[in-house]
Design a protein around this motif. Structure first.
Motif, PDB file in Angstrom:
ATOM      1  N   GLN A 165      23.478 -13.032 -11.099  1.00 19.45           N
ATOM      2  CA  GLN A 165      22.540 -11.934 -11.293  1.00 19.45           C
ATOM      3  C   GLN A 165      23.090 -10.619 -10.751  1.00 19.45           C
ATOM      4  OE1 GLN A 165      19.835 -12.466 -13.208  1.00 19.45           O
ATOM      5  NE2 GLN A 165      20.674 -14.549 -13.373  1.00 19.45           N
ATOM      6  N   ALA A 166      22.512  -9.530 -11.219  1.00 18.67           N
ATOM      7  CA  ALA A 166      23.004  -8.189 -10.885  1.00 18.67           C
ATOM      8  C   ALA A 166      23.015  -7.921  -9.390  1.00 18.67           C
ATOM      9  CB  ALA A 166      22.153  -7.141 -11.598  1.00 18.67           C
ATOM     10  N   GLU A 167      22.024  -8.451  -8.653  1.00 20.62           N
ATOM     11  CA  GLU A 167      21.943  -8.159  -7.219  1.00 20.62           C
ATOM     12  C   GLU A 167      23.092  -8.775  -6.423  1.00 20.62           C
ATOM     13  OE1 GLU A 167      18.797 -11.421  -8.136  1.00 20.62           O
ATOM     14  OE2 GLU A 167      19.524  -9.536  -9.020  1.00 20.62           O
ATOM     15  N   HIS A 168      23.804  -9.726  -7.031  1.00 21.02           N
ATOM     16  CA  HIS A 168      24.945 -10.341  -6.360  1.00 21.02           C
ATOM     17  C   HIS A 168      26.271  -9.698  -6.764  1.00 21.02           C
ATOM     18  CE1 HIS A 168      22.244 -13.351  -4.838  1.00 21.02           C
ATOM     19  NE2 HIS A 168      21.917 -13.755  -6.060  1.00 21.02           N
ATOM     20  N   LEU A 169      26.204  -8.652  -7.559  1.00 22.30           N
ATOM     21  CA  LEU A 169      27.405  -7.991  -8.061  1.00 22.30           C
ATOM     22  C   LEU A 169      27.541  -6.600  -7.450  1.00 22.30           C
ATOM     23  CD1 LEU A 169      27.088  -8.910 -11.852  1.00 22.30           C
ATOM     24  CD2 LEU A 169      28.599  -9.971 -10.165  1.00 22.30           C
ATOM     25  N   PRO A 170      28.770  -6.123  -7.289  1.00 21.28           N
ATOM     26  CA  PRO A 170      28.958  -4.759  -6.757  1.00 21.28           C
ATOM     27  C   PRO A 170      28.432  -3.718  -7.733  1.00 21.28           C
ATOM     28  CG  PRO A 170      31.044  -5.675  -7.510  1.00 21.28           C
ATOM     29  CD  PRO A 170      30.056  -6.794  -7.556  1.00 21.28           C
ATOM     30  N   GLY A 171      28.107  -2.548  -7.201  1.00 23.46           N
ATOM     31  CA  GLY A 171      27.527  -1.487  -8.011  1.00 23.46           C
ATOM     32  C   GLY A 171      28.376  -1.081  -9.187  1.00 23.46           C
ATOM     33  N   LEU A 172      29.700  -1.128  -9.038  1.00 28.23           N
ATOM     34  CA  LEU A 172      30.581  -0.696 -10.121  1.00 28.23           C
ATOM     35  C   LEU A 172      30.392  -1.546 -11.370  1.00 28.23           C
ATOM     36  CD1 LEU A 172      32.880   1.107 -11.142  1.00 28.23           C
ATOM     37  CD2 LEU A 172      34.492  -0.576 -10.213  1.00 28.23           C
ATOM     38  N   LEU A 173      30.237  -2.860 -11.205  1.00 28.21           N
ATOM     39  CA  LEU A 173      30.075  -3.733 -12.371  1.00 28.21           C
ATOM     40  C   LEU A 173      28.735  -3.511 -13.065  1.00 28.21           C
ATOM     41  CD1 LEU A 173      31.676  -7.157 -11.332  1.00 28.21           C
ATOM     42  CD2 LEU A 173      32.709  -5.175 -12.446  1.00 28.21           C
ATOM     43  N   ASN A 174      27.740  -3.035 -12.319  1.00 26.53           N
ATOM     44  CA  ASN A 174      26.430  -2.759 -12.909  1.00 26.53           C
ATOM     45  C   ASN A 174      26.289  -1.317 -13.388  1.00 26.53           C
ATOM     46  OD1 ASN A 174      25.161  -5.354 -12.396  1.00 26.53           O
ATOM     47  ND2 ASN A 174      25.190  -4.797 -10.229  1.00 26.53           N
ATOM     48  N   ALA A 175      27.303  -0.501 -13.117  1.00 25.55           N
ATOM     49  CA  ALA A 175      27.169   0.953 -13.311  1.00 25.55           C
ATOM     50  C   ALA A 175      26.865   1.347 -14.751  1.00 25.55           C
ATOM     51  CB  ALA A 175      28.454   1.651 -12.851  1.00 25.55           C
ATOM     52  N   LEU A 176      27.407   0.628 -15.721  1.00 26.80           N
ATOM     53  CA  LEU A 176      27.209   1.027 -17.118  1.00 26.80           C
ATOM     54  C   LEU A 176      25.807   0.723 -17.621  1.00 26.80           C
ATOM     55  CD1 LEU A 176      30.636   0.133 -18.772  1.00 26.80           C
ATOM     56  CD2 LEU A 176      29.869   2.266 -17.737  1.00 26.80           C
ATOM     57  N   GLY A 177      25.020   0.013 -16.806  1.00 28.57           N
ATOM     58  CA  GLY A 177      23.632  -0.231 -17.164  1.00 28.57           C
ATOM     59  C   GLY A 177      22.695   0.847 -16.653  1.00 28.57           C
ATOM     60  N   ASN A 178      23.214   1.746 -15.793  1.00 30.73           N
ATOM     61  CA  ASN A 178      22.387   2.841 -15.282  1.00 30.73           C
ATOM     62  C   ASN A 178      22.088   3.824 -16.404  1.00 30.73           C
ATOM     63  OD1 ASN A 178      22.573   1.681 -12.736  1.00 30.73           O
ATOM     64  ND2 ASN A 178      24.352   2.917 -12.164  1.00 30.73           N
ATOM     65  N   ASP A 179      20.849   4.311 -16.444  1.00 31.29           N
ATOM     66  CA  ASP A 179      20.484   5.203 -17.537  1.00 31.29           C
ATOM     67  C   ASP A 179      20.263   6.633 -17.057  1.00 31.29           C
ATOM     68  OD1 ASP A 179      18.137   4.947 -16.173  1.00 31.29           O
ATOM     69  OD2 ASP A 179      16.954   4.211 -17.852  1.00 31.29           O
ATOM     70  N   PHE A 180      20.201   7.531 -18.000  1.00 34.33           N
ATOM     71  CA  PHE A 180      19.944   8.944 -17.738  1.00 34.33           C
ATOM     72  C   PHE A 180      19.182   9.503 -18.928  1.00 34.33           C
ATOM     73  CE2 PHE A 180      23.970   8.539 -19.901  1.00 34.33           C
ATOM     74  CZ  PHE A 180      23.946   9.529 -20.871  1.00 34.33           C
ATOM     75  N   GLY A 181      18.532  10.617 -18.741  1.00 35.09           N
ATOM     76  CA  GLY A 181      17.695  11.169 -19.788  1.00 35.09           C
ATOM     77  C   GLY A 181      18.328  12.329 -20.522  1.00 35.09           C
ATOM     78  N   ILE A 182      18.124  12.339 -21.829  1.00 38.32           N
ATOM     79  CA  ILE A 182      18.445  13.501 -22.670  1.00 38.32           C
ATOM     80  C   ILE A 182      17.179  13.785 -23.457  1.00 38.32           C
ATOM     81  CG2 ILE A 182      19.840  14.432 -24.533  1.00 38.32           C
ATOM     82  CD1 ILE A 182      22.115  12.689 -23.700  1.00 38.32           C
ATOM     83  N   GLY A 183      16.406  14.764 -22.975  1.00 34.09           N
ATOM     84  CA  GLY A 183      15.092  14.987 -23.549  1.00 34.09           C
ATOM     85  C   GLY A 183      14.217  13.774 -23.289  1.00 34.09           C
ATOM     86  N   LYS A 184      13.658  13.201 -24.351  1.00 37.80           N
ATOM     87  CA  LYS A 184      12.808  12.027 -24.214  1.00 37.80           C
ATOM     88  C   LYS A 184      13.588  10.718 -24.328  1.00 37.80           C
ATOM     89  CE  LYS A 184       8.642  14.288 -26.021  1.00 37.80           C
ATOM     90  NZ  LYS A 184       7.565  14.237 -27.054  1.00 37.80           N
ATOM     91  N   PHE A 185      14.887  10.829 -24.621  1.00 32.82           N
ATOM     92  CA  PHE A 185      15.707   9.632 -24.795  1.00 32.82           C
ATOM     93  C   PHE A 185      16.240   9.150 -23.449  1.00 32.82           C
ATOM     94  CE2 PHE A 185      15.844  11.664 -28.925  1.00 32.82           C
ATOM     95  CZ  PHE A 185      15.746  10.602 -29.809  1.00 32.82           C
TER      96      PHE A 185
END
Length: 340
Positions: A165-185
């Motif tokens: 699971q993600a909580e057992h992995l370093p932040g770098l391996l999970n980094a591409l799942g982090n999101d950001f907003g562009i307008g409403k997207f």
């Protein structure tokens, strides 16, 4: 005088073409036009069927779901452009993913080290496929069918069949799942990486000698060899680069799934091939563009996502994907019969 006669003959031939033949000529020169039309039709149809389809939230989810297939389809495009096919794409990606995750969780390695080793392993897997195709002269279908089983078994044996699971992995391996907003997207960094991969590989294929060699080998490997193209080295490089892209897709998948599991992406092979073929790349090699592959990946996920929103069960969605493949190959055969 001769020039006038030739010009008149060309104009006469142009007028002789029926509307269907003119469409055929247009699609032969721009094979991404038909998938683009299909994508637009699909968007309109699903919007009519379920008005929530075109909301910002739904479009963000659709793009996130497309990222993994779109990344794999780049490597698959390279292979198919050389008149080959890679049935091991999903297995290479999953093996790379499990190695990344297991090395960092159980081996205690830093995220960057685990990531690099996982991607390197995918490169080696691609190199092995290329080696078997170019040095032993085995058909790509047979080679990758065999390595599909081999890489799948290694991934299961190495991971013990357990998910991480993600909580057992370093932040770098999970980094591409982090999101950001562009307008409403809401978009993820995995989508950004996919865009970068497409931009880089589109430039390589269209603006470099290596890219021109890839098309030449796919069009006619023997003619390319006689013209001085190092055909075997090009093929080996294609499979190796494809392996690199599968390794990056593994990183994207970890972020997208929020875990590393050996049973991830069971339809990755079919989806990647479907995306490439629907996108206008010929299964016979030598013709196709990455813009078409990207559109094809969007079509695959649009049909799956739209049918899912309509409440259609998984079996019927798989059936729809199979029909898309058959229709795409039939259209490709028709386009290849274009007459001067």
């Amino acid at each position: 005088m001769t020039a006038d006669v030739s010009s008149a003959a060309a104009e006469f031939a142009r007028r002789q073409h029926s509307p269907l033949q003119r469409v055929q000529h247009q699609l032969h020169g721009r094979p991404w036009l038909s998938p683009l039309f299909l994508l637009l039709v699909a968007f309109v149809a699903f919007f009519i069927a379920t008005p929530t389809f075109l909301t910002a939230n739904s479009m963000g989810i659709l793009l996130q779901q497309t990222a993994v297939v779109a990344a794999l389809a780049v490597g698959q495009t390279l292979v198919i452009l050389t008149a080959g096919i890679d049935l091991s794409v999903g297995a290479v990606m999953v093996l790379s993913m499990m190695v990344m995750a297991t090395l960092t969780k159980d081996g205690g390695l830093p995220g960057i080290v685990g990531l690099l080793i996982g991607v390197l392993l995918a490169v080696v897997a691609g190199f092995l496929n290329g080696l078997l195709v170019t040095r032993i002269n085995l058909p790509p279908f047979i080679v990758t069918l065999g390595t599909l089983s081999i890489f799948t078994a290694i991934a299961l044996l190495y991971s013990g069949g357990e998910s991480i699971q993600a909580e057992h992995l370093p932040g770098l391996l999970n980094a591409l799942g982090n999101d950001f907003g562009i307008g409403k997207f809401r978009l993820t960094w995995g989508i950004v990486l996919v865009v970068v991969i497409y931009a880089v590989m589109a430039f390589v294929l269209s603006q470099t000698a290596w890219g021109r060699y890839v098309y030449a080998v796919g069009d006619d490997v023997e003619s390319a060899r006689l013209s001085g193209v190092p055909s075997k080295r090009i093929l080996l490089a294609v499979y190796t680069v494809a392996g690199l892209i599968y390794g990056l897709a593994a990183w994207i998948l970890i972020g997208r799934a929020g875990a590393a599991t050996p049973n991830a992406a069971p339809t990755a092979n079919l989806d990647s091939i479907t995306a490439v073929v629907i996108g206008g790349t010929s299964l016979f090699g030598g013709r196709g563009r990455l813009i078409g592959t990207l559109i094809g990946a969007l079509i695959v996920q649009t049909f799956d996502f739209g049918l899912s929103q309509m409440g259609v069960n998984q079996q019927w969605r798989v059936l729809a994907t199979g029909l898309l493949v058959i229709v795409a190959v039939a259209i490709d055969q028709w386009i290849r019969r274009v007459k001067a």
